[in-house]
Scaffold this motif. Structure first.
Motif, PDB file in Angstrom:
ATOM      1  N   LEU A 347       1.202  -1.328   0.005  1.00  0.00           N
ATOM      2  CA  LEU A 347      -0.029  -0.039   0.119  1.00  0.00           C
ATOM      3  C   LEU A 347       0.797   1.060  -0.115  1.00  0.00           C
ATOM      4  CD1 LEU A 347      -2.686  -0.685   2.783  1.00  0.00           C
ATOM      5  CD2 LEU A 347      -2.578  -1.767   0.000  1.00  0.00           C
ATOM      6  N   GLU A 348       0.041   2.194  -0.676  1.00  0.00           N
ATOM      7  CA  GLU A 348       1.077   3.921  -0.592  1.00  0.00           C
ATOM      8  C   GLU A 348       0.392   4.993  -0.514  1.00  0.00           C
ATOM      9  OE1 GLU A 348       3.824   4.475  -0.813  1.00  0.00           O
ATOM     10  OE2 GLU A 348       4.804   2.564  -1.047  1.00  0.00           O
ATOM     11  N   VAL A 349       0.594   5.568   0.174  1.00  0.00           N
ATOM     12  CA  VAL A 349      -0.315   7.161   0.183  1.00  0.00           C
ATOM     13  C   VAL A 349       0.640   7.877  -0.102  1.00  0.00           C
ATOM     14  CG1 VAL A 349      -0.549   8.812   1.999  1.00  0.00           C
ATOM     15  CG2 VAL A 349      -0.289   6.679   3.000  1.00  0.00           C
ATOM     16  N   GLY A 373       6.196   6.330  -6.448  1.00  0.00           N
ATOM     17  CA  GLY A 373       4.719   6.895  -6.999  1.00  0.00           C
ATOM     18  C   GLY A 373       4.263   6.559  -8.488  1.00  0.00           C
ATOM     19  N   GLU A 374       4.769   7.197  -9.656  1.00  0.00           N
ATOM     20  CA  GLU A 374       4.336   7.368  -9.837  1.00  0.00           C
ATOM     21  C   GLU A 374       4.790   5.860 -10.923  1.00  0.00           C
ATOM     22  OE1 GLU A 374       6.657  10.055  -9.371  1.00  0.00           O
ATOM     23  OE2 GLU A 374       5.853  12.051 -10.329  1.00  0.00           O
ATOM     24  N   PRO A 375       3.446   5.429 -11.520  1.00  0.00           N
ATOM     25  CA  PRO A 375       3.701   3.957 -11.930  1.00  0.00           C
ATOM     26  C   PRO A 375       5.547   4.039 -13.195  1.00  0.00           C
ATOM     27  CG  PRO A 375       1.967   4.249 -12.124  1.00  0.00           C
ATOM     28  CD  PRO A 375       2.568   5.774 -11.456  1.00  0.00           C
ATOM     29  N   GLY A 376       5.392   4.768 -13.661  1.00  0.00           N
ATOM     30  CA  GLY A 376       6.436   5.094 -15.387  1.00  0.00           C
ATOM     31  C   GLY A 376       8.117   4.958 -14.411  1.00  0.00           C
ATOM     32  N   ARG A 377       8.026   5.840 -13.026  1.00  0.00           N
ATOM     33  CA  ARG A 377       9.440   6.011 -12.174  1.00  0.00           C
ATOM     34  C   ARG A 377       9.576   5.021 -11.812  1.00  0.00           C
ATOM     35  NH1 ARG A 377      11.376   8.383  -7.701  1.00  0.00           N
ATOM     36  NH2 ARG A 377      13.170   9.570  -7.511  1.00  0.00           N
ATOM     37  N   MET A 378      11.564   4.854 -12.471  1.00  0.00           N
ATOM     38  CA  MET A 378      12.278   3.675 -12.084  1.00  0.00           C
ATOM     39  C   MET A 378      11.857   3.827 -10.345  1.00  0.00           C
ATOM     40  SD  MET A 378      16.020   2.224 -12.706  1.00  0.00           S
ATOM     41  CE  MET A 378      15.499   1.407 -13.956  1.00  0.00           C
ATOM     42  N   MET A 393       6.305   7.674   5.579  1.00  0.00           N
ATOM     43  CA  MET A 393       4.832   7.213   3.995  1.00  0.00           C
ATOM     44  C   MET A 393       4.866   5.889   4.786  1.00  0.00           C
ATOM     45  SD  MET A 393       3.956  10.120   4.238  1.00  0.00           S
ATOM     46  CE  MET A 393       3.043  10.066   2.260  1.00  0.00           C
ATOM     47  N   TRP A 394       6.150   4.233   4.505  1.00  0.00           N
ATOM     48  CA  TRP A 394       5.830   3.669   3.818  1.00  0.00           C
ATOM     49  C   TRP A 394       4.705   3.035   5.617  1.00  0.00           C
ATOM     50  CZ3 TRP A 394       8.569  -0.952   6.836  1.00  0.00           C
ATOM     51  CH2 TRP A 394       7.645  -2.660   6.052  1.00  0.00           C
ATOM     52  N   PHE A 395       5.371   3.580   6.882  1.00  0.00           N
ATOM     53  CA  PHE A 395       5.566   3.066   7.964  1.00  0.00           C
ATOM     54  C   PHE A 395       3.670   3.669   8.365  1.00  0.00           C
ATOM     55  CE2 PHE A 395       9.324   2.053   9.670  1.00  0.00           C
ATOM     56  CZ  PHE A 395       9.057   1.083   9.292  1.00  0.00           C
ATOM     57  N   LEU A 396       3.086   5.197   7.305  1.00  0.00           N
ATOM     58  CA  LEU A 396       2.451   5.327   7.415  1.00  0.00           C
ATOM     59  C   LEU A 396       0.933   4.315   6.526  1.00  0.00           C
ATOM     60  CD1 LEU A 396       0.602   8.003   8.157  1.00  0.00           C
ATOM     61  CD2 LEU A 396       0.756   8.650   5.826  1.00  0.00           C
ATOM     62  N   ALA A 397       1.175   3.866   5.383  1.00  0.00           N
ATOM     63  CA  ALA A 397       0.750   3.420   4.853  1.00  0.00           C
ATOM     64  C   ALA A 397      -0.042   1.638   5.449  1.00  0.00           C
ATOM     65  CB  ALA A 397       1.171   2.961   3.169  1.00  0.00           C
ATOM     66  N   LEU A 398       1.014   1.035   5.797  1.00  0.00           N
ATOM     67  CA  LEU A 398       1.244   0.127   7.028  1.00  0.00           C
ATOM     68  C   LEU A 398      -0.589   0.248   8.185  1.00  0.00           C
ATOM     69  CD1 LEU A 398       4.376  -1.476   7.134  1.00  0.00           C
ATOM     70  CD2 LEU A 398       2.263  -1.955   6.078  1.00  0.00           C
ATOM     71  N   GLY A 399      -0.278   1.349   8.309  1.00  0.00           N
ATOM     72  CA  GLY A 399      -1.496   1.473   9.245  1.00  0.00           C
ATOM     73  C   GLY A 399      -0.543   2.229  10.881  1.00  0.00           C
ATOM     74  N   ALA A 439      -4.517  13.188   0.792  1.00  0.00           N
ATOM     75  CA  ALA A 439      -4.202  12.121   0.472  1.00  0.00           C
ATOM     76  C   ALA A 439      -5.340  10.169   0.823  1.00  0.00           C
ATOM     77  CB  ALA A 439      -3.443  11.960   2.455  1.00  0.00           C
ATOM     78  N   ARG A 440      -4.387  10.083  -0.425  1.00  0.00           N
ATOM     79  CA  ARG A 440      -5.032   8.716  -0.946  1.00  0.00           C
ATOM     80  C   ARG A 440      -4.826   7.454  -0.782  1.00  0.00           C
ATOM     81  NH1 ARG A 440      -8.350   8.799  -6.085  1.00  0.00           N
ATOM     82  NH2 ARG A 440      -5.949   9.820  -7.191  1.00  0.00           N
ATOM     83  N   VAL A 441      -4.947   6.445  -0.445  1.00  0.00           N
ATOM     84  CA  VAL A 441      -4.754   4.891  -0.781  1.00  0.00           C
ATOM     85  C   VAL A 441      -4.715   4.752  -1.394  1.00  0.00           C
ATOM     86  CG1 VAL A 441      -3.861   2.675   0.641  1.00  0.00           C
ATOM     87  CG2 VAL A 441      -4.477   4.976   1.985  1.00  0.00           C
TER      88      VAL A 441
END
Length: 476
Positions: A347-349, A373-378, A393-399, A439-441
Motif C-alpha cells: 500500500l502507498e499513500v 509514486g508515479e508508476p513509470g518512475r524507476m 510514509m511506508w509505515f503510514l501506509a501500513l496503518g 491523501a489517498r491510499v
C-alpha cells in the motif's frame, strides 16, 4: 613502564587484525559522517523549531528523553546544525586517518565525541530516528573508541566485543524471523519481500521476478547466514574469516536488492572484526604495544559490556523477543532484528493538491524522492543515505500511527513551506500555495515482464480510498 606496555601489547593485542581495525575505524566514521550530514539536511524540517514534530514541544511534554542529549535544556536549529556539522567534521577526520596518527587517547576522544553528539540527536529524534541502525551506529561508535591508534597494537578485547555485536545483530535478526512469520519458516518470504519492502531500489523489480525456487534458496541462505554462521565468528582464524566473508557476501546481496539506509553497510564493516590477515604496515600500521592506562580502560569497557549483555542475551532466548531495543539509556548492548513479519501486499499513500475546487479536477501529485509514486518512475538507489520522510510514509501506509506528524505535514504543504518542500522531489505547484490537499491510499504491485515491455511502467496501482479527505487552510 615500556616493558609493561610491550608485554601487554603482545598478550593483550593482536597483529593479525590491523586491517580489521583499519576498516572498522574508517567505516564506522564514514557512516557517522553520513548520519550527521543527513541530520543537518533533514532534521530542521522534520523536528526543528518549526518542524513536523518540534523538539521543544517534545521536551516540554516528556518527563525526560530516552537517553542523554545536549538539547535537554535548550534546542535551536542553529545548535542542531552546529552539532551535526561538528560530528560530520570529526567523522571526516577519521576517514582521512588523522586522529589515528596520534596517541590512543586521540581517536578515543573523537569517537566518544561522535557517539555523544549523535546520541543527542537520536534521543530527541522521536519516530524519525526510531530505527535499529541508529542504535547500532551508536553502539559501534562507542566500541570503536577503544580500538587504539597507529601507535598501539589492536586490542583483542575490543575485537571480541565487535564480534559479539555482530552476533547479536545477525542471530537476533534470524530468530525474530523464525518466530515472527510463517513465510520465513516455509521459505516463501521473498515471494513478497522485494515488492513490499520499504523502499525498493533499481534492481528490486528484477530480484522479484527471479524464479520462485531461487527465492527459496535465498531465504535458506539467509537463515544459514543469520542462525548458523554467527557462531563461527568466535572460532580461531581462518574459520572466523570465512564466517565474516559469508556475512559480508549476504549483506552485499541485500545491498543489491534494496534500500536499507546504512544497516547493510554497517554490518559489512562490523564483520571485518573477525577478518584475520597478515600484518600490512603500509595499509594498517600498528605499534608493538599499548599504554598500560589504555589496556586498563579496554578491560574496564569489556567488563561493562559483559555485564550489560545479560539483558540482550536473555532477550535472544525469550519467546517475547524485542526487536531493535535498548536496555539502558546509553544505547549499549542493544537488541537487534529486522523484518520479523513480511507484508504480502503493498500500500502507498499518495499526496495530492489542487489550486481549484476540490470537487472538480486539477488534482496533482507531490513527488517523493525515494518511495514509489508515479508508476513509470524507476525506483532509485539511496542507501546508505536515509530518506526519513519516505520511510515514515511506508509505515503510514501500513496503518502505523502517524497522523501526529502527517497532519502537520499536510499543513506545511498548504503553506508551501520551503523547508518541507525541500524534502520532496517534486512540488507540482512550483512554490505556490495549493487551495486543498488530500491523501489517498493505493495498492501497488510490480508489473509483469509483459506489462513492463509494453508500457515501460514499473508499477501497477489501483486506488483504494482516502486516508485524509480534502483539507484547506483553516478547515481542520
Amino acid at each position: 613502564m615500556d616493558w609493561l606496555g610491550g608485554w601487554l601489547g603482545g598478550w593483550f593485542g593482536t597483529a593479525d587484525f590491523g586491517l580489521a581495525r583499519f576498516v572498522l575505524q574508517r567505516g564506522i566514521a564514514a557512516i557517522f559522517l553520513l548520519a550527521f550530514v543527513s541530520s543537518a539536511l533533514q532534521f530542521p524540517a522534520l523536528l526543528g523549531e518549526h518542524g513536523l514534530l518540534p523538539v521543544p514541544r517534545y521536551l516540554d511534554r516528556v518527563a525526560r528523553p530516552p537517553g542523554p542529549t545536549l538539547f535537554r535544556w535548550r534546542y535551536s536549529d542553529t545548535l542542531l546544525r552546529t552539532v551535526a556539522w561538528t560530528g560530520a567534521a570529526l567523522g571526516l577526520s577519521v576517514v582521512a586517518g588523522l586522529p589515528q596518527r596520534g596517541p590512543a587517547w586521540v581517536p578515543m576522544a573523537v569517537f566518544l565525541a561522535m557517539w555523544l553528539l549523535y546520541m543527542s540527536i537520536v534521543n530527541v529524534g522521536q519516530v524519525f530516528y526510531g530505527f535499529g541502525w541508529e542504535i547500532l551506529l551508536l553502539e559501534a561508535g562507542f566500541l570503536a573508541a577503544f580500538l587504539g591508534s597507529n601507535q598501539t597494537t589492536t586490542p583483542a578485547v575490543t575485537l571480541w566485543l565487535f564480534r559479539w555485536l555482530v552476533f547479536r545483530l545477525e542471530f537476533g535478526a534470524g530468530l525474530i524471523k523464525m518466530r515472527g512469520d510463517p513465510a520465513w519458516r516455509d521459505l516463501t518470504a521473498l515471494y513478497y519481500h522485494h515488492e513490499t519492502q520499504p523502499m525498493p531500489n533499481p534492481l528490486s523489480w528484477f530480484f522479484h521476478h527471479l524464479p520462485r525456487p531461487l527465492h527459496k534458496v535465498e531465504v535458506l541462505g539467509n537463515h544459514l547466514a543469520q542462525l548458523v554462521v554467527p557462531f563461527f565468528l568466535f572460532a580461531p582464524a581462518p574459520v572466523s574469516t570465512v564466517a565474516a566473508a559469508a556475512i559480508i557476501l549476504t549483506q552485499c546481496w541485500l545491498v543489491l536488492s534494496g534500500n536499507f539506509a546504512w544497516l547493510n553497510a554497517a554490518t559489512i564493516v562490523l564483520a571485518f572484526s573477525a577478518v584475520a590477515t597478515p600484518a600490512v604496515p603500509a595499509v594498517a600500521p600498528g605499534g608493538p604495544g599499548m599504554p598500560t592506562w589504555f589496556a586498563a580502560v579496554v578491560l574496564a569497557v569489556g567488563a561493562l559490556v559483559l555485564v550489560l549483555s545479560w539483558w540482550p542475551l536473555r532477550n535472544l532466548f525469550s519467546r517475547h523477543q524485542v526487536m531493535n531495543g535498548s536496555f539502558n539509556r546509553w544505547r549499549l548492548a542493544n537488541a537487534y532484528g529486522a523484518f520479523g513479519s513480511i507484508t504480502r501486499d503493498r500500500l502507498e499513500v499518495v499526496v495530492e493538491g489542487t489550486l481549484g475546487d476540490p470537487r472538480g479536477g486539477g488534482w496533482m501529485e507531490y513527488g517523493f524522492r525515494g518511495k514509489p509514486g508515479e508508476p513509470g518512475r524507476m525506483p532509485r538507489q539511496w542507501a546508505p543515505y536515509q530518506l526519513r520522510l519516505d520511510w515514515q510514509m511506508w509505515f503510514l501506509a501500513l496503518g502505523s500511527p502517524g497522523l501526529n506528524w502527517f497532519v502537520p505535514f499536510l499543513n506545511k504543504l498548504l503553506d508551501a513551506d520551503p523547508a518541507t518542500l525541500g524534502l520532496l522531489r517534486h512540488d507540482p505547484f512550483a512554490g505556490e500555495r495549493p487551495a486543498w490537499v488530500r491523501a489517498r491510499v493505493f495498492s501497488y504491485r510490480y508489473t509483469t515482464w509483459a506489462e513492463w515491455r509494453g508500457s515501460g511502467n514499473w508499477w501497477v496501482r489501483e486506488p483504494l480510498g482516502e486516508l485524509v479527505p480534502p483539507v484547506s487552510r483553516g478547515s481542520h
